[in-house]
Design a protein around this motif. Structure first.
Motif: not given
Ligand code: GTP
Ligand code: MG
Length: 557
Positions: A254-255, A259-264, A287-293, A309-310
């Motif tokens: 669990r995260v 957003r944390a899941a997407t970053q991981k 990974l800290n962008a509004r939309c992590p990439l 992702a997401n």
């Protein structure tokens, strides 16, 4: 009852996996068919991805004989398509008729033995052709013809446009010259499919989808590759509890947030691309962008790639732009032209910053076309009104519903030429009240600005957001000033008529010259003159009063 039987059969034969897999495939195919039937945008994506899965990318020595090469490959099965191009060497994209051919090809592919170095044994569909007896083939002249995968330089485009007879023709020529080719689209989907193979090492049921200008109909050769890792198929959000007394549920880490899941996930996949992805270089995890990439360059294709992702709303935006672009040929021609004009004058940039983006420019063109009388394209609310039950879509609480069947949309009665539209576009935005008003393609009407950002374009789906939040006052002023200058240039005598074939840059070609705003596109220095805003005002006044255009006499020629 049938379902019970199926379960029973599978249990009794201890063959649960194969039956379950078969029924799952059948079920997925049903879902795909339903999607395919209802939505041309998804049909395109599904078909292209399926083609890509039957394809390989092969690095060829410079003197490869095409005939012998194809003969060799056809031992693995029938070849549908093959083309060559250059990107850090010569490559061939080979698409087989059947997916089994890939397995056969991979079966016969060896792992390189390298002295002093080691390899990461990740087997992908990116392979190299080696000559067993280099002497044999080196005497054969190379029969390979490489297809261009990048846009021609702007000066060549200007030359090409100067030979056109009308400004309308110039806009269509620009579109045809810059748009993605059939081969380039195949290559884009293949890279997407190669990425999927990497991500599948962790998430076997994932899909990687393309969005942005690769698929929205407004992509220019050389544009970046926007990809989206879709884990929804496995996230099980849509699955229901089973009937009966029990439900089995996966134990999962669990995260704290989505957003944390997407970053991981992106962090791990990014690492995998960096460590194991053949041809992937310069991997950056943002990974800290509004939309992590994860951003990287894919050398064998030459594409700059962004993997997110997401990000399902961005796919919806791409679908919406695709729909608008399919409604009327003038939409794509105008978007391509405005983007090219903006790039030529450094209003847009490949470096992120306070510049207007191509996405914002497309929204501005769409808004402008909605405001014509009669409108050339409908508002997003009208498209929502035409939606059928299967078009309903709520993503993360945002209503993303709009019609997907183009046949339900009435064609416009507007017959304006592209020449008129281009002039009007520049005049419209040269005079738009950016300080007070926001651009809203959902309503097709400007609305009071909710905040102080210099340029406010309402996000069509996440309505409280501004898609051009990054733009600063200076960049907006540059856009407005260039729009006014360009409107003015297009009003000049002689701009609508070439002086002869191959004449000096005229019409659109003149607008694309870097010096256009100083010279009026005639190659001669413009005399010192009043500010653009004053000129356009007087121009508009003269048009309103139907007087001869006073601006014509201010020493432009
Ligand atoms: P190119 O400049 O040719 O790459 O155009 P593009 O449309 O692909 O733009 P970009 O690569 O910057 O972004 C990819 C996609 O992300 C866009 O097509 C949009 O769907 C989405 N997107 C980009 N910027 C924004 C934004 O500011 N807000 C929202 N909501 N979506 C955006
Ligand atoms: Mg893009």
């Amino acid at each position: 009852k049938n379902i019970d039987n199926l379960c029973f059969k599978s249990q009794s034969k201890h063959n649960t996996s194969s039956v379950a897999v078969k029924s799952e495939i059948a079920q997925r195919k049903d879902q795909t068919d339903t999607i395919a039937e209802r939505n041309p945008f998804y049909v395109l994506q599904e078909e292209r991805l399926e083609q890509a899965e039957r394809s390989v990318l092969i690095n060829c020595p410079p003197k490869t004989n095409e005939k012998k090469f194809l003969k060799h490959l056809s031992s693995h099965g029938e070849i549908n398509t093959c083309f060559f191009y250059e990107s850090f060497g010569t490559y061939a994209l080979v698409e087989f008729s059947k997916k089994e051919s890939i397995a056969s090809l991979q079966e016969g592919t060896i792992i390189p033995s390298i002295q002093h170095e080691a390899t990461v044994p990740f087997k992908s569909r990116l392979v190299s052709l080696k000559l067993n007896n280099p002497g044999d083939l080196s005497s054969v002249p190379s029969s390979i013809q490489c297809l261009r995968q990048s846009a021609i330089p702007i000066n060549e485009l200007v030359q090409r446009l100067s030979g056109a007879d009308t400004i309308d023709q110039q806009l269509y020529t620009l579109t045809e010259t810059y748009q993605l080719t059939e081969d380039n689209v195949r290559l884009r989907f293949l890279v997407c499919s190669l990425l999927k193979d990497i991500a599948a090492a962790y998430f076997p049921e994932c899909t990687v989808k393309l969005f942005g200008s690769s698929v929205n109909g407004f992509g220019k050769l050389g544009c970046d590759l926007d990809m989206f890792l879709d884990l929804d198929g496995i996230s099980g959000r849509k699955s229901k509890k089973t009937a009966g007394p029990f439900t089995l549920e996966y134990q999962m880490k669990r995260v704290s947030s989505e957003r944390a899941a997407t970053q991981k996930i992106l962090s791990v996949i990014g690492e995998c691309i960096d460590q194991f992805g053949p041809g992937c270089v310069g991997v950056q995890k943002i990974l800290n962008a509004r939309c992590p990439l994860v951003r990287f360059a894919h050398q064998p294709s030459g594409f700059q790639c962004d993997l997110t992702a997401n990000n399902r709303i961005a796919i919806k935006s791409s679908e919406l732009l695709y729909l608008y672009g399919s409604l009327d040929a003038r939409v794509r021609a105008l978007v391509f032209t405005v983007r090219c004009w903006a790039r030529a004058h450094a209003i847009t940039s490949s470096i992120p910053g306070a510049w207007i983006t191509n996405f914002s420019l497309a929204m501005m063109v769409i808004f402008f076309l909605q405001k014509r009388d009669p409108p050339i394209i409908p508002t997003l609310d009208q498209l929502k009104g035409l939606a059928g039950p299967t078009d309903k879509q709520l993503i993360e609480g945002h209503d993303c519903t709009f019609v997907s069947n183009i046949n339900r949309i009435n064609t416009t009665e507007n017959t304006e030429t592209l020449e008129q539209l281009l002039k009007e576009f520049f005049e419209f935005y040269g005079n738009f009240s950016f300080s007070k008003m926001s651009i809203n393609i959902r309503k097709g009407k400007e609305q009071s600005k909710p905040d102080v950002s210099p340029l406010h374009i309402q996000n069509p789906f996440e309505q409280p957001l501004n898609v051009s939040k990054n733009v600063n006052q200076t960049q907006l002023e540059r856009f407005v000033s260039l729009a006014r200058d360009s409107a003015w240039i297009l009003q000049q005598d002689g701009m609508s008529h070439p002086l002869g074939a191959g004449a000096q840059p005229w019409g659109l070609a003149a607008l694309l010259l870097p010096s256009a705003s100083q010279t009026g596109g005639k190659g001669k220095k413009r005399r010192k003159r009043e500010p653009a805003s004053e000129r356009i005002k007087s121009l508009l006044e003269s048009l309103k009063n139907n007087k001869p255009n006073s601006a014509n006499g201010n020493g432009r020629r």
